[in-house]
Scaffold this active site. Structure first.
Site, PDB file in Angstrom:
ATOM      1  N   HIS A 185       0.886  -1.127   0.160  1.00  0.00           N
ATOM      2  CA  HIS A 185       0.015  -0.010  -0.201  1.00  0.00           C
ATOM      3  C   HIS A 185       0.866   1.245  -0.024  1.00  0.00           C
ATOM      4  CE1 HIS A 185      -2.790   2.847   2.313  1.00  0.00           C
ATOM      5  NE2 HIS A 185      -3.143   2.891   1.076  1.00  0.00           N
ATOM      6  N   HIS A 216      -7.770   8.261  -3.146  1.00  0.00           N
ATOM      7  CA  HIS A 216      -8.455   7.165  -3.464  1.00  0.00           C
ATOM      8  C   HIS A 216      -9.599   7.097  -4.414  1.00  0.00           C
ATOM      9  CE1 HIS A 216      -6.669   6.233   0.356  1.00  0.00           C
ATOM     10  NE2 HIS A 216      -6.144   4.945  -0.179  1.00  0.00           N
TER      11      HIS A 216
END
Ligand code: HEM
Ligand code: MTE
Ligand code: MO
Length: 447
Positions: A76, A101
């Site tokens: 991530h 995001h």
């Protein structure tokens, strides 16, 4: 970053190709690793909630879809620690904080990890009040730091608090004294009464349609915020709040003032008057949670006191007072009564325990055995407050540059004009850059 993304996209493809070439024999392409395909298995939120660590697998939800992102945790770009905050629950409240995001490629990436669908919400089991009065409490986001489960008291992770001006509803701190009442919005009524006005009984639809919707961005803070730090100086009784018993939302609702004027109450009154609120949550003896504020504040157009039915553009969540709560900006959270069912104008303060025998300040030499609650006034406006949310105490910090983040807020609508930060124990100081909205003078309700 570009390199990272390419790697993510091509990795699954590469894996598939290698699997086919290397495996040789028939059927080797349907490797055991192949992700589940439709129709997907169904999981309850509770089942998802059991997958919160790499050992138990890391599951998250987005919309109604369930993802096993265990293999992505270490990849991530925002760090494994951040991703793990969302483990076992919905991504949305976190992605509301990190807008990075909101891009198609992120959802595409997520899709690689899909393992299931959420089962349609089962009706919660009928609460058996004789067994457990808290059985009917709503589900909560697993990332909340829980200080007490029954009644539910929890705060958002400190490092997320200052990431965004508005706290997502699912992460907003929760301070409940009692079980969360189950309220049917179609039969809900708000009663308004007291000498000097006519009694009203308003449905939710009437509250929404008869009064203009007023919106206020306000921070709520519990009087117990940062008690854990205080306890290090001297032990104090109460919930062990860290620095997160504070959150900010955009509240929407009717002005309390408009409702009281509609009921015929005067703009101003001679003598000492109070506006008392009662919640629908009751203790074992049947006494409701209650609190009151001075009449002048309730009627003041500049005080922005609301009967709120919206929080950040959504209906109030059950934990935050569905369907209607009071929001008293700039005043200790205890007066912002949730699940409010009665507003009463009275010559006396609310008779509630929480108005009379709690939420008051005393001399340091007074303790629980010697306190006389009648000698101190109920807390209304709170003083100035500030805390560092990043880095957290004890965290290792990199050599060189360090970004320090935090919040600052003052009660009473008083604007915070400056925050100074010292990195050397107070020998030198730097002035922080303040983020947030530019408030109207005297109405700085938000951090
Ligand atoms: C399965 C869950 C998640 C996935 C698939 C995911 C995916 C991604 C991706 C692809 C990026 C890079 C986006 C770009 O730059 O174009 C990113 C960045 C980031 N993510 Fe996530 N994320 C997840 C969960 C979370 C959570 C829960 C948090 C916070 C609590 C978080 C915080 C961040 C941050 C802060 C960045 C920016 C890193 C930087 O640019 O320095 N992410 N994430
Ligand atoms: N009906 C009712 N209202 C209530 C409470 C409560 O327990 N019952 N707690 C109060 C306290 S002490 C605080 S700090 C705030 C917290 O609001 P929140 O849970 O939405 O953050 O609600 C206040 N209103
Ligand atoms: Mo509170």
């Amino acid at each position: 970053m570009d390199f990272f993304l390419l790697f993510f996209f091509f990795f699954p493809l590469l894996f598939l190709l290698l699997g086919c070439w290397g495996g040789g024999g028939e059927g080797s392409c349907s490797a055991a690793q192949a992700p589940p395909a439709p129709p997907y298995p169904r999981y309850t939120r509770e089942e998802v909630g059991r997958h919160r660590s790499p050992q138990d697998r890391v599951w998250v939800t987005h919309g109604t879809e369930v993802f096993d992102v265990t293999d992505f945790v270490e990849l991530h770009p925002g760090g494994a620690d951040k991703l793990l905050l969302a483990a076992g629950g919905p991504l949305e409240p976190f992605w509301a904080l990190y807008a990075v995001h909101n891009q198609p490629h992120v959802l595409e990436l997520l899709r690689e990890y899909k393992v299931g669908e959420l089962s349609p919400e089962e009706a919660p089991p009928a609460p058996d009040a004789t067994q457990d009065p808290f059985a009917g409490d709503p589900p909560r986001h697993p990332a909340l730091r829980v200080n007490s489960q029954k009644p539910f008291n929890a705060e958002p992770p400190a490092e997320l608090l200052a990431e965004r001006f508005l706290t997502p509803n699912e992460l907003f701190f929760t301070r409940n004294h009692l079980p969360v009442p189950a309220v049917d919005p179609s039969s809900y009524r708000l009663r308004v009464e007291g000498p000097g006005g006519r009694a009203l009984s308003l449905s939710l639809a009437e509250l929404r349609s008869r009064f203009p919707k007023h919106e206020v961005t306000a921070t709520l803070q519990c009087a117990g915020n940062r008690r854990t730090e205080m306890s290090r100086v001297r032990p104090v009784k109460g919930l062990a709040w860290d620095i997160g018993a504070i959150s900010t939302a955009r509240w929407g609702g009717a002005r309390l003032r408009d409702v009281l004027l509609h009921a015929g109450f005067a703009e101003e009154r001679e003598g000492e008057w109070h506006v008392c609120f009662e919640g629908l949550d009751t203790d074992v003896g049947g006494a409701p949670y209650g609190a009151s504020i001075p009449y002048g504040r309730a009627l003041s157009p500049a005080a922005d006191v609301l009967l709120a039915y919206e929080m950040n553009g959504e209906e109030l969540p059950r934990d935050h007072g569905f369907p209607v709560r009071v929001v008293v900006p700039g005043v200790v959270g205890a007066r912002s009564v949730k699940w409010v069912q009665r507003v009463a104008v009275s010559p006396a303060e609310s008779p509630s325990h929480w108005q009379r025998n709690d939420y008051k300040g005393f001399c340091p030499s007074v303790d629980w055995d010697t306190v006389d609650y009648t000698t101190a006034p109920a807390i209304q406006e709170l003083p100035v407050q500030s805390a560092i949310t990043h880095p957290r105490p004890g965290a290792a910090v990199p050599e060189g540059e360090l970004t320090v983040k935090g919040y600052a807020w003052s009660g009473g609508g008083r604007e915070v004009v400056r925050v100074d930060v010292s990195l050397d124990g107070g020998r030198s100081w730097r002035v922080a850059r303040l983020a947030g909205e530019r408030p109207a003078p005297g109405r700085a309700w938000a951090w």
